[in-house]
Design a protein around this motif. Sequence first.
Motif, PDB file in Angstrom:
ATOM      1  N   MET A   1     -29.990  -4.978   3.515  1.00  0.00           N
ATOM      2  CA  MET A   1     -30.645  -3.931   2.724  1.00  0.00           C
ATOM      3  C   MET A   1     -32.160  -4.095   2.773  1.00  0.00           C
ATOM      4  SD  MET A   1     -28.195  -3.862  -0.636  1.00  0.00           S
ATOM      5  CE  MET A   1     -28.944  -2.433  -1.395  1.00  0.00           C
ATOM      6  N   LYS A   2     -32.836  -2.956   2.795  1.00  0.00           N
ATOM      7  CA  LYS A   2     -34.288  -2.945   2.851  1.00  0.00           C
ATOM      8  C   LYS A   2     -34.838  -2.861   1.419  1.00  0.00           C
ATOM      9  CE  LYS A   2     -36.203  -0.447   6.073  1.00  0.00           C
ATOM     10  NZ  LYS A   2     -36.748   0.674   6.874  1.00  0.00           N
ATOM     11  N   PRO A   3     -35.581  -3.878   0.946  1.00  0.00           N
ATOM     12  CA  PRO A   3     -36.144  -3.809  -0.406  1.00  0.00           C
ATOM     13  C   PRO A   3     -37.286  -2.794  -0.472  1.00  0.00           C
ATOM     14  CG  PRO A   3     -36.815  -5.848   0.668  1.00  0.00           C
ATOM     15  CD  PRO A   3     -35.862  -5.165   1.599  1.00  0.00           C
ATOM     16  N   VAL A   4     -37.198  -1.902  -1.464  1.00  0.00           N
ATOM     17  CA  VAL A   4     -38.098  -0.749  -1.539  1.00  0.00           C
ATOM     18  C   VAL A   4     -38.720  -0.637  -2.925  1.00  0.00           C
ATOM     19  CG1 VAL A   4     -38.066   1.794  -1.638  1.00  0.00           C
ATOM     20  CG2 VAL A   4     -36.953   0.618   0.247  1.00  0.00           C
ATOM     21  N   ILE A   5     -40.013  -0.342  -2.952  1.00  0.00           N
ATOM     22  CA  ILE A   5     -40.674   0.175  -4.152  1.00  0.00           C
ATOM     23  C   ILE A   5     -40.882   1.664  -3.916  1.00  0.00           C
ATOM     24  CG2 ILE A   5     -42.751   0.133  -5.569  1.00  0.00           C
ATOM     25  CD1 ILE A   5     -43.119  -2.809  -4.678  1.00  0.00           C
ATOM     26  N   PHE A   6     -40.470   2.484  -4.867  1.00  0.00           N
ATOM     27  CA  PHE A   6     -40.493   3.938  -4.700  1.00  0.00           C
ATOM     28  C   PHE A   6     -41.519   4.517  -5.670  1.00  0.00           C
ATOM     29  CE2 PHE A   6     -37.226   7.554  -3.729  1.00  0.00           C
ATOM     30  CZ  PHE A   6     -38.266   8.354  -3.274  1.00  0.00           C
ATOM     31  N   ASP A   7     -42.624   5.024  -5.116  1.00  0.00           N
ATOM     32  CA  ASP A   7     -43.734   5.556  -5.917  1.00  0.00           C
ATOM     33  C   ASP A   7     -43.604   7.073  -6.001  1.00  0.00           C
ATOM     34  OD1 ASP A   7     -46.386   4.700  -7.171  1.00  0.00           O
ATOM     35  OD2 ASP A   7     -47.051   6.317  -5.855  1.00  0.00           O
ATOM     36  N   VAL A   8     -43.485   7.603  -7.215  1.00  0.00           N
ATOM     37  CA  VAL A   8     -43.107   9.007  -7.422  1.00  0.00           C
ATOM     38  C   VAL A   8     -44.034   9.702  -8.418  1.00  0.00           C
ATOM     39  CG1 VAL A   8     -40.661   8.655  -6.879  1.00  0.00           C
ATOM     40  CG2 VAL A   8     -41.460   8.310  -9.220  1.00  0.00           C
ATOM     41  N   ASP A   9     -44.069  11.021  -8.337  1.00  0.00           N
ATOM     42  CA  ASP A   9     -44.712  11.865  -9.374  1.00  0.00           C
ATOM     43  C   ASP A   9     -43.656  12.883  -9.796  1.00  0.00           C
ATOM     44  OD1 ASP A   9     -44.770  13.202  -6.886  1.00  0.00           O
ATOM     45  OD2 ASP A   9     -46.517  14.402  -7.456  1.00  0.00           O
ATOM     46  N   THR A  10     -42.604  12.443 -10.397  1.00  0.00           N
ATOM     47  CA  THR A  10     -41.311  13.106 -10.359  1.00  0.00           C
ATOM     48  C   THR A  10     -41.304  14.563 -10.805  1.00  0.00           C
ATOM     49  OG1 THR A  10     -40.201  10.997 -10.504  1.00  0.00           O
ATOM     50  CG2 THR A  10     -38.904  12.915 -11.082  1.00  0.00           C
ATOM     51  N   GLY A  11     -41.184  15.402  -9.755  1.00  0.00           N
ATOM     52  CA  GLY A  11     -40.853  16.803  -9.864  1.00  0.00           C
ATOM     53  C   GLY A  11     -39.492  16.996  -9.202  1.00  0.00           C
ATOM     54  N   ILE A  12     -39.239  18.184  -8.711  1.00  0.00           N
ATOM     55  CA  ILE A  12     -37.888  18.518  -8.254  1.00  0.00           C
ATOM     56  C   ILE A  12     -37.529  17.834  -6.943  1.00  0.00           C
ATOM     57  CG2 ILE A  12     -36.380  20.411  -7.524  1.00  0.00           C
ATOM     58  CD1 ILE A  12     -38.053  22.181  -9.551  1.00  0.00           C
ATOM     59  N   ASP A  13     -38.430  17.876  -5.941  1.00  0.00           N
ATOM     60  CA  ASP A  13     -38.052  17.236  -4.677  1.00  0.00           C
ATOM     61  C   ASP A  13     -38.064  15.717  -4.795  1.00  0.00           C
ATOM     62  OD1 ASP A  13     -40.862  17.542  -4.793  1.00  0.00           O
ATOM     63  OD2 ASP A  13     -41.073  17.430  -2.627  1.00  0.00           O
ATOM     64  N   ASP A  14     -38.867  15.171  -5.735  1.00  0.00           N
ATOM     65  CA  ASP A  14     -38.787  13.733  -6.026  1.00  0.00           C
ATOM     66  C   ASP A  14     -37.387  13.379  -6.541  1.00  0.00           C
ATOM     67  OD1 ASP A  14     -42.034  12.766  -6.560  1.00  0.00           O
ATOM     68  OD2 ASP A  14     -41.546  14.885  -6.783  1.00  0.00           O
TER      69      ASP A  14
ATOM     70  N   PHE B   1     -49.397  10.505 -11.850  1.00  0.00           N
ATOM     71  CA  PHE B   1     -49.627  11.935 -12.068  1.00  0.00           C
ATOM     72  C   PHE B   1     -49.448  12.635 -10.724  1.00  0.00           C
ATOM     73  CE2 PHE B   1     -53.563  10.370 -10.397  1.00  0.00           C
ATOM     74  CZ  PHE B   1     -53.987  11.387  -9.562  1.00  0.00           C
ATOM     75  N   GLY B   2     -49.289  13.943 -10.747  1.00  0.00           N
ATOM     76  CA  GLY B   2     -49.167  14.690  -9.494  1.00  0.00           C
ATOM     77  C   GLY B   2     -48.559  16.044  -9.751  1.00  0.00           C
ATOM     78  N   ASN B   3     -47.226  16.120  -9.662  1.00  0.00           N
ATOM     79  CA  ASN B   3     -46.554  17.365 -10.025  1.00  0.00           C
ATOM     80  C   ASN B   3     -46.691  17.648 -11.514  1.00  0.00           C
ATOM     81  OD1 ASN B   3     -45.470  17.995  -7.424  1.00  0.00           O
ATOM     82  ND2 ASN B   3     -43.887  16.436  -7.727  1.00  0.00           N
ATOM     83  N   VAL B   4     -46.790  16.571 -12.296  1.00  0.00           N
ATOM     84  CA  VAL B   4     -46.908  16.624 -13.757  1.00  0.00           C
ATOM     85  C   VAL B   4     -47.818  15.472 -14.191  1.00  0.00           C
ATOM     86  CG1 VAL B   4     -44.665  17.711 -14.264  1.00  0.00           C
ATOM     87  CG2 VAL B   4     -44.790  15.236 -13.909  1.00  0.00           C
ATOM     88  N   PRO B   5     -48.300  15.460 -15.445  1.00  0.00           N
ATOM     89  CA  PRO B   5     -49.022  14.278 -15.918  1.00  0.00           C
ATOM     90  C   PRO B   5     -48.126  13.043 -15.865  1.00  0.00           C
ATOM     91  CG  PRO B   5     -49.346  16.144 -17.404  1.00  0.00           C
ATOM     92  CD  PRO B   5     -48.273  16.545 -16.446  1.00  0.00           C
ATOM     93  N   VAL B   6     -48.744  11.855 -15.817  1.00  0.00           N
ATOM     94  CA  VAL B   6     -47.960  10.643 -15.578  1.00  0.00           C
ATOM     95  C   VAL B   6     -46.929  10.374 -16.677  1.00  0.00           C
ATOM     96  CG1 VAL B   6     -49.542   8.965 -16.658  1.00  0.00           C
ATOM     97  CG2 VAL B   6     -48.086   8.270 -14.730  1.00  0.00           C
ATOM     98  N   VAL B   7     -47.233  10.724 -17.922  1.00  0.00           N
ATOM     99  CA  VAL B   7     -46.235  10.473 -18.977  1.00  0.00           C
ATOM    100  C   VAL B   7     -44.987  11.309 -18.724  1.00  0.00           C
ATOM    101  CG1 VAL B   7     -47.861   9.726 -20.754  1.00  0.00           C
ATOM    102  CG2 VAL B   7     -47.363  12.162 -20.507  1.00  0.00           C
ATOM    103  N   ASP B   8     -45.167  12.512 -18.202  1.00  0.00           N
ATOM    104  CA  ASP B   8     -44.023  13.366 -17.883  1.00  0.00           C
ATOM    105  C   ASP B   8     -43.317  12.877 -16.618  1.00  0.00           C
ATOM    106  OD1 ASP B   8     -44.726  14.878 -20.066  1.00  0.00           O
ATOM    107  OD2 ASP B   8     -45.712  16.447 -18.909  1.00  0.00           O
ATOM    108  N   SER B   9     -44.095  12.387 -15.666  1.00  0.00           N
ATOM    109  CA  SER B   9     -43.499  11.815 -14.456  1.00  0.00           C
ATOM    110  C   SER B   9     -42.605  10.626 -14.809  1.00  0.00           C
ATOM    111  CB  SER B   9     -44.612  11.382 -13.504  1.00  0.00           C
ATOM    112  OG  SER B   9     -44.096  10.677 -12.404  1.00  0.00           O
TER     113      SER B   9
END
Length: 304
Positions: free
Chosen positions: A1-14, A36-44
């Motif tokens: 298995m490949k160990p991954v850190i997943f950095d997101v700005d969670t919207g729909i495609d995230d 932050f990105g698709n939404v402010p970071v607290v929402d992400s």
Amino acid sequence: MKPVIFDVDTGIDDAMAMAYALNSPELEVLGFTTCFGNVPVVDSTRNTLAVLEKLNRRIPVYEGADQTLVRGRKKRYPKHVHGEDGLGNTLRFEPTIKASQGNAADFIIDQVQSRPHEITIIAVGPLTNIALAINKAPMIMSLVKEVVIMGGAVNVPGNVTPYAEANIISDPEAAHLVLTSGLPITLVGLDVTLQTYLLKPKLDDWRATGKESAEFLAEMTDYYMKAYENSHPGLGGCALHDPLAVGVAIDSSFVRTEWMSVKVVTEGEEAGRTIGQKDGEPRIRVCTNVESERFLKHFLERVI
């Protein structure tokens, strides 16, 4: 298995990309870092926790940057694409699971230092958290195995301005720092993501499974597709931007790449533009073509 850190700005495609990654046995997701990105970071952060709860998964989530590297807070968010809540207005509950103590940049640094030459970072939002980690601990750059970034538009027009893709223009200075840092980067930009389309009838297949998580993803993706219909009439679906970055992390043969040095314009009308050149240093892998049907089949086999 490949160990991954997943950095997101969670919207729909995230959210689709999260489900794809967590259902892929090749990946060991060590934690999610939010920006932050698709939404402010607290929402992400909230959205990331909500998706994990719907998927019945418990993975650490570390909140990250709430503003850009040098420009302060982002002023506008794409609510017309991702909805008021960032998840197509599907969020009718507050997640019961909580974010972990600590911040995203420190989590990235700690994980990379504890597992040198093992960690893959998948980044599907603005690159601020990675830039902050580099600034705080530049020695980690030689210890990261790979960074797969959804961002940029090297040979095609942007999707926010004629020049700029959304993740890059959200923090051009952070993007320039990361893309010219010398990290081993694969850039999964609009050059290839706009060749990957999920069509609306597939959502009926998701709903037919009867899974609560499938209904959740189908409802938000339906919202996303309606936004696409406004900007691309007759398309009948949506591009799989963030999921393709996950696909490339799983199986790099989905794409063809070219080695280029990539710089980011940070000033003026072309701010956020990613300029790729065959010469120059440092060079990164820029995705230029994708086996879209094979990728789509793989995604659909995993996401629900």
